[in-house]
Design an enzyme around this catalytic site. Structure first.
Site, PDB file in Angstrom:
ATOM      1  N   GLY A 163       0.619  -1.243   0.280  1.00  0.00           N
ATOM      2  CA  GLY A 163      -0.456   0.258  -0.072  1.00  0.00           C
ATOM      3  C   GLY A 163       1.249   1.207  -0.037  1.00  0.00           C
ATOM      4  O   GLY A 163       0.296   2.538  -0.517  1.00  0.00           O
ATOM      5  N   ILE A 184      12.590  12.101   1.526  1.00  0.00           N
ATOM      6  CA  ILE A 184      11.240  11.953   0.909  1.00  0.00           C
ATOM      7  C   ILE A 184      11.024  11.710  -0.238  1.00  0.00           C
ATOM      8  O   ILE A 184      11.358  12.927  -1.602  1.00  0.00           O
ATOM      9  CB  ILE A 184      10.233  12.567   1.082  1.00  0.00           C
ATOM     10  CG1 ILE A 184      10.276  13.098   2.842  1.00  0.00           C
ATOM     11  CG2 ILE A 184       8.873  13.050   1.174  1.00  0.00           C
ATOM     12  CD1 ILE A 184      10.130  12.304   4.096  1.00  0.00           C
ATOM     13  N   ASN A 212       8.755  10.095  -2.487  1.00  0.00           N
ATOM     14  CA  ASN A 212       7.935  10.651  -2.942  1.00  0.00           C
ATOM     15  C   ASN A 212       6.681  11.802  -1.935  1.00  0.00           C
ATOM     16  O   ASN A 212       6.391  11.246  -0.788  1.00  0.00           O
ATOM     17  CB  ASN A 212       6.398   9.730  -3.558  1.00  0.00           C
ATOM     18  CG  ASN A 212       4.985  10.358  -3.731  1.00  0.00           C
ATOM     19  OD1 ASN A 212       5.145  11.242  -4.210  1.00  0.00           O
ATOM     20  ND2 ASN A 212       5.218   8.955  -5.458  1.00  0.00           N
ATOM     21  N   THR A 226       2.734   9.980  -1.868  1.00  0.00           N
ATOM     22  CA  THR A 226       2.620   8.893  -1.414  1.00  0.00           C
ATOM     23  C   THR A 226       3.258   8.271   0.426  1.00  0.00           C
ATOM     24  O   THR A 226       2.543   8.142   1.142  1.00  0.00           O
ATOM     25  CB  THR A 226       2.884   7.184  -1.518  1.00  0.00           C
ATOM     26  OG1 THR A 226       4.505   8.360  -1.918  1.00  0.00           O
ATOM     27  CG2 THR A 226       2.641   7.246  -2.402  1.00  0.00           C
ATOM     28  N   GLU A 233       6.195   3.166  10.153  1.00  0.00           N
ATOM     29  CA  GLU A 233       5.895   2.778  11.108  1.00  0.00           C
ATOM     30  C   GLU A 233       5.623   3.943  11.923  1.00  0.00           C
ATOM     31  O   GLU A 233       4.922   5.025  12.860  1.00  0.00           O
ATOM     32  CB  GLU A 233       6.976   1.629  11.711  1.00  0.00           C
ATOM     33  CG  GLU A 233       7.580   0.790  11.571  1.00  0.00           C
ATOM     34  CD  GLU A 233       6.564  -0.577  10.984  1.00  0.00           C
ATOM     35  OE1 GLU A 233       5.324  -0.421  11.593  1.00  0.00           O
ATOM     36  OE2 GLU A 233       6.807  -0.660   9.993  1.00  0.00           O
TER      37      GLU A 233
END
Ligand SMILES: Cc1cc2nc3c(=O)[nH]c(=O)nc-3n(C[C@H](O)[C@H](O)[C@H](O)COP(=O)(O)OP(=O)(O)OC[C@H]3O[C@@H](n4cnc5c(N)ncnc54)[C@H](O)[C@@H]3O)c2cc1C
Lengths: 743, 326
Positions: free
Chosen positions: A475, A634, A636, A639, A710
């Site tokens: 995901g 980062i 993306n 997402t 997480e």
């Protein structure tokens, strides 16, 4: 790498977004194989004892029924006979060997599988299976379990084990300090409940060749487990998980339903599909264990922590010892001289837990970050100021420098965005009409793990680069991030990259879990692209000497040909370079560097919550949530923000509503579906604001990433619990914070 | 799920006869409750009589009441102009129930007759007198967080889950039914039963009786109303406690009041004594608190629902405050 970073850092749309929203993405339960049969599991109705008899006659005679398998007639499973523990990493104990004996170890344990020609007929026939039991006294009560807690075998055998007791300075030093607190915290059992139910389709393509279309987070792990279980060469087991509709951890282990489907397929000699029911998702694919915790803490009047003790007891089954990192963060989060931790297990007549998003750290953070708030309150200090006074500039657990740590920056950005200055020091004093208002914060951290990963890269004659890797995408948007990394590394537009995943026959990758995929697979993709570019240069050199002497960085993948910067004459057409499919193919293995030994590598996050509490009815609404992450580069923005928001919403669930409840008299869950196991709905989730420090970590990998999945949830629940305290003056130490606890 | 026969008559008589003469037949409307119960094996009808082809969807004003057809969808009723204007309390209660998707399927009749959400009722391996008379009440000594504090018996402590019913109880609605012996109307308070010795019977309907409509009498409760539902998440959860409150105010003075509670008993719990208490009082928090105290007389809790003894009166106060401020 000549980092152009045209794609990395942009909010690129998901490469598979269209497939997903149009229903064209194929999930494990959607493979329509010829001759497909359907299997339904029958669960035990007692929590402990023996199955004395099973009447399967009615089921066998039911329309469309093909087979009923129980421990009386189950085919021999070679791996079971060897008594080996196939799970990776191995747990102490023995995963349930389905249908191998008459023992019942938990309520709803699979005792039979019914196979039929349609799903409805399998389900109907499954309802006709009747079992008799010899019942034994069971124990599912954690209040009893906690009293009989024991040290994990792993810790007893190895004092260096991460779950072994830990001590620096004096143990339990808080007890004799003048300013101290001691408090107990409880989080109940939570269940992953991704919307996609656990599903597997097992297909014996030949007597020694098995294909599994499986909902798993690790195609390689699943392949290895079942190769061992069925005594097959690894190459003969193929695992496909192209799309996974959320997992949150329940695809990190092999489960009895997978073995049952494989057995059933063998028995009826047809491909067999087995999809768990929502009810079975509570008992058959793990859960976040009920955990009791105690924090002891002492501090100086000016807010320096002098001692910290963190104890935890987590629930496990009687047949496997599941452990997680519940207490670890207390060793490294704050600069305290005296710190000790103890981690214990309570074995109950329940199924085995498994990591659930943020795993132990999310549980542990609820205790540690609540206690931080309690101590700040006791000292009449702003909780943010209290954390700053105990900021760890290097890792207090081992004295190593952090690879990077921008938590202070997170504090500042987040505090500003939520309007922290409006937080009243005295709880219960801020109102909005009838409602009480409060602010709270919670900190999260998780190791920036990286493991070995392989990826292949191949130039196709069309100029498209095809990358393959066995990783999964449960995901987070792995395929999209990898496409961006490859595009930047090769200087190509993303349309020229095709990244394929979710197949165990692709180059080996670690299981997707522990926020480590971009760190590991991202690095492998980058290295594979660099290797491909050099391979192309070598191929071109055979006919054009300019390429032979060229610098690697000067090689350019142009539209249809390979070129060299500053030498317009040098050109090699792809059609000439790639005559056979594998001419331009490289496979690399990327490994974590030695830097892992020199630095402590962690991602950090802080969550700020603003809540409203109705004082008469005890309703809690999170009106604002700001999550700020130090997660390295980062890749993306879209997402990544999506990950953070999903984690934050999960944290709302943990704080306010999630709890799977067992009636201990029967040892059976009374929460059985999504109507009574509550997860947040849209109305529970404010627009979560996400902020990233977005500073690369130069030590984890060349991309500078640290991992997000997480830390998105770790620390959210205590932020909300602390905000509830700030609003009401009520300290809730047992989650979830439901209205009854506040009135 | 068991095998069953399925018929879809277009004549009301045919539908009624089909159910009346077959003890194993049952009506199905939206199916949002019945199908779930069939999948769990809690209800095992051998024949389903689908009533969706019967012409029972109309919502119209007649004489002194609003007549709502039994097959009108929950969403349609909640959004209907006449309902919103004349009975905003009903609209609020409907919108507080389930989810948009369910309200688009669920019917008025099905909503009234939906069955309890007691987990022991839902699990066929656990004892439940409502599902299997004589097997015992699993909730009595079990996890009874969601259970009754009024009107229960030692055979059953389940609560009725419908939100709409709480508003209809407060609004003095009438239920119109048609059965093998003809038509009759039932005062709303008499539709649902207390469990007593026969918890397997939720209502006073006779076998084969079909709900055809609900009539809500005109009244003055068009403005100062509130359906206040306390639940464990912001939406899409059953009530811990809910209160339907309606006031008729003359300035600050209470002329008339209506109060009913959900989540506290085997049926929507009308609070007549508390209503009486409010008449002639000023609409202040103190009056509301006194009424709440009156309402709570006779309440008794079990191991896990002690909180309702406090939550229920608090919610009454909050609902009345919200209604008065509307
Ligand atoms: C996840 C979930 C959450 C929910 N949350 C809520 C909530 O918060 N509040 C709430 O109030 N409800 C809630 N509901 C319940 C929902 O309102 C009911 O399922 C719905 O109203 C039932 O209507 P239906 O038409 O689908 O009934 P059906 O399922 O078709 O029928 C229910 C029963 O009524 C009988 N019946 C139906 N119509 C008639 C009739 N005209 N005459 C005689 N008998 C009839 C049927 O035989 C059956 O026994 C929830 C349901 C679900 C699944």
């Amino acid at each position: 790498m000549k980092a152009q970073n045209k794609q990395i850092g942009t909010p690129m749309n998901r490469v598979d977004g269209r497939l997903k929203v149009t229903g064209a993405a194929t999930y494990s339960a959607e493979y329509q194989l010829p001759g497909l049969a359907y299997a339904v599991l029958v669960g035990s109705t007692i929590a402990r004892g023996r199955v004395s008899s099973i009447d399967t006659r009615a089921a066998e005679r039911a329309p469309g029924a093909l087979a009923v398998i129980t421990h009386f007639n189950a085919p021999k499973v070679p791996g079971f006979a060897k008594g080996q523990n196939p799970s990776q990493p191995p747990t102490a104990g023995q995963p349930l060997q389905v249908f191998q004996d008459d023992k019942v170890r938990f309520n709803d344990q699979p005792i039979a599988v019914v196979v039929a020609d349609t799903y409805e007929r399998a389900r109907f026939a499954a309802g006709l299976v009747k079992a008799q039991y010899v019942q034994e006294k069971h124990q599912t009560d954690m209040t009893v379990g906690t009293r009989q807690a024991f040290q994990p075998t792993q810790a007893r055998k190895n004092p260096k084990s991460p779950v072994a007791d830990y001590q620096r300075g004096r143990a339990d030093a808080y007890q004799t300090a003048p300013i101290k607190l001691e408090a107990e915290y409880i989080i109940p059992t939570e269940v992953h409940h991704p919307i996609e139910l656990q599903a597997v389709t097992a297909h014996w393509e030949a007597p020694d060749r098995l294909t599994l279309y499986d909902k798993t987070q690790g195609t390689i792990r699943t392949r290895n487990d079942f190769a061992k279980e069925w005594n097959l060469p690894e190459a003969n087991v193929k695992v496909i998980a192209t799309f996974v509709g959320g997992a949150f951890g329940n695809g990190l282990h092999s489960w009895p339903h997978e073995s049952a489907a494989i057995m059933a397929a063998k028995q009826v000699n047809r491909p067999v599909k087995l999809v768990l029911s929502r009810e079975q998702m509570f008992t058959m694919v793990g859960y976040r264990p009920y955990t009791w915790q105690k924090i002891g803490m002492s501090a100086t009047p000016d807010g320096k922590i002098t001692a910290l003790t963190h104890e935890a007891t987590g629930q496990t089954s009687t047949y496997e010892e599941f452990t997680e990192s519940t207490v670890q963060q207390s060793r490294m989060m704050y600069a305290a001289p005296n710190v000790n931790t103890r981690y214990r297990l309570a074995a109950l007549d329940v199924s085995t837990p498994i990591w659930m998003r943020g795993p132990g750290e999310a549980t542990g953070a609820f205790a540690l970050e609540s206690a931080m708030d309690e101590m700040a309150h006791q000292l009449r200090l702003d909780p943010l100021e209290f954390r700053l006074r105990n900021y760890a500039d290097q890792d207090p657990e081992n004295g190593r420098p952090w690879s990077t740590k921008f938590l202070k920056e997170c504090y500042q950005m987040g505090a500003e965005r939520i309007g922290w200055s409006k937080r009243p020091l005295t709880p219960g004093t801020l109102r909005d009409g009838d409602w009480l208002v409060g602010y709270g914060m919670g900190v999260g951290t998780f190791g920036a793990h990286r493991s070995k990963a392989q990826t292949s890269a191949r130039l196709l004659p069309t100029g498209t680069v095809l990358l393959q890797c066995a990783t999964t995408d449960i995901g987070p948007g792995t395929g999209t991030a990898m496409t961006q990394i490859a595009a930047d590394t090769l200087g190509l537009p993303p349309e020229k990259i095709r990244f394929e995943l979710g197949n165990s026959q692709f180059p080996t990758a670690p299981t997707q879990g522990g926020s480590s995929t971009v760190n590991s697979v991202g690095a492998a993709v980058q290295e594979a692209c660099l290797a491909l570019r050099d391979k192309l240069r070598q191929l071109a050199a055979a006919s054009n000497s300019a390429f032979a002497v060229a610098q690697k960085e000067d090689v350019v993948l142009a539209d249809g040909y390979l070129a060299l910067t500053g030498n317009p004459a040098a050109r090699a057409n792809y059609a000439d370079l790639v005559r056979q499919p594998d001419d331009a193919l490289v496979t690399v293995e990327s490994k974590p560097s030695e830097e892992q030994k020199k630095y402590s590598m962690y991602s950090f996050s802080v969550h700020f919550a603003k809540v409203r509490v109705q004082p008469l009815t005890g309703e809690v609404r999170v009106s604002k949530l700001v999550s700020c992450a130090d997660a390295g580069t980062i890749v993306n923005l879209k997402t990544a923000a999506n990950q953070m928001k999903g984690g934050a919403v999960g944290g709302i669930g943990m704080a306010l509503m999630e709890a799977a409840t067992i009636d201990n008299r029967f040892g059976r869950y009374i929460t059985k579906d999504l109507a009574d196991y509550h997860v947040p709905v849209h109305a529970d989730a404010p627009a979560v604001e996400v902020l990233f420090v977005n500073q690369p970590d130069p030590h984890v990998n060349a991309l500078g990433t640290k991992g997000i999945g997480e830390i998105a949830i770790i620390g959210v629940a205590p932020a909300i619990a602390n905000a509830v305290f700030n609003a009401t003056g009520k300290r809730i130490r047992e989650l979830p914070i439901t209205p009854d606890k506040l009135i | 799920m068991n095998q069953f026969q399925y018929v879809r008559p277009t004549q009301q008589r045919t539908a009624i006869t089909a159910v009346a003469k077959d003890p194993n037949a049952t009506f199905i409307a939206g199916g949002t409750n019945l199908v779930d119960l069939m999948k769990r094996g809690v209800m095992t009808p051998q024949k389903l009589v689908d009533i969706n082809r019967l012409p029972l969807t109309k919502i119209e004003h007649q004489k002194n009441s609003l007549r709502i057809g039994a097959l009108a969808l929950n969403a349609t009723v909640a959004n209907h102009q006449l309902v919103r204007e004349r009975h905003p309390l009903l609209a609020q209660a409907l919108n507080a129930g389930a989810s948009a998707q369910l309200r688009n399927m669920a019917t008025v009749g099905g909503n009234l007759l939906q069955r309890t959400r007691c987990p022991y009722f839902y699990d066929v391996t656990l004892p439940c007198n409502k599902r299997q008379p004589g097997s015992g009440c699993g909730a009595l000594e079990g996890i009874n967080r969601m259970h009754a504090i009024f009107g229960f018996s030692d055979k059953c402590i389940a609560v009725h889950p419908s939100d709409m019913s709480v508003a209809l109880a407060a609004l003095d609605a009438t239920v119109l039914v048609s059965g093998p012996k003809g038509d009759r109307s039932i005062a709303f308070a008499d539709l649902h039963r207390l469990p007593g010795d026969a918890p397997e019977k939720d209502t006073t309907l006779e076998p084969g009786e079909l709900i055809t409509a609900v009539e809500v009498p005109d009244g003055h409760f068009t403005r100062y109303v509130s359906y206040y539902k306390v639940r464990e998440r912001a939406s899409y959860a059953f009530a811990l406690v809910s209160v339907a409150a309606a006031l008729d105010l003359d300035g600050d003075n209470i002329v008339a009041a209506r109060l009913a509670m959900g989540g506290v008993a085997h049926k929507p719990w009308r609070l007549a004594a508390a209503e009486q208490h409010l008449i002639g009082k000023p609409a202040t928090e103190a009056s509301f608190r006194q009424a709440a105290d009156v309402a709570m007389q006779g309440a008794k809790a079990f191991k896990h629902n002690e909180y309702k003894l406090k939550l229920a009166p608090n919610t009454i106060v909050q609902a009345l405050k919200t209604a008065a401020a509307a």
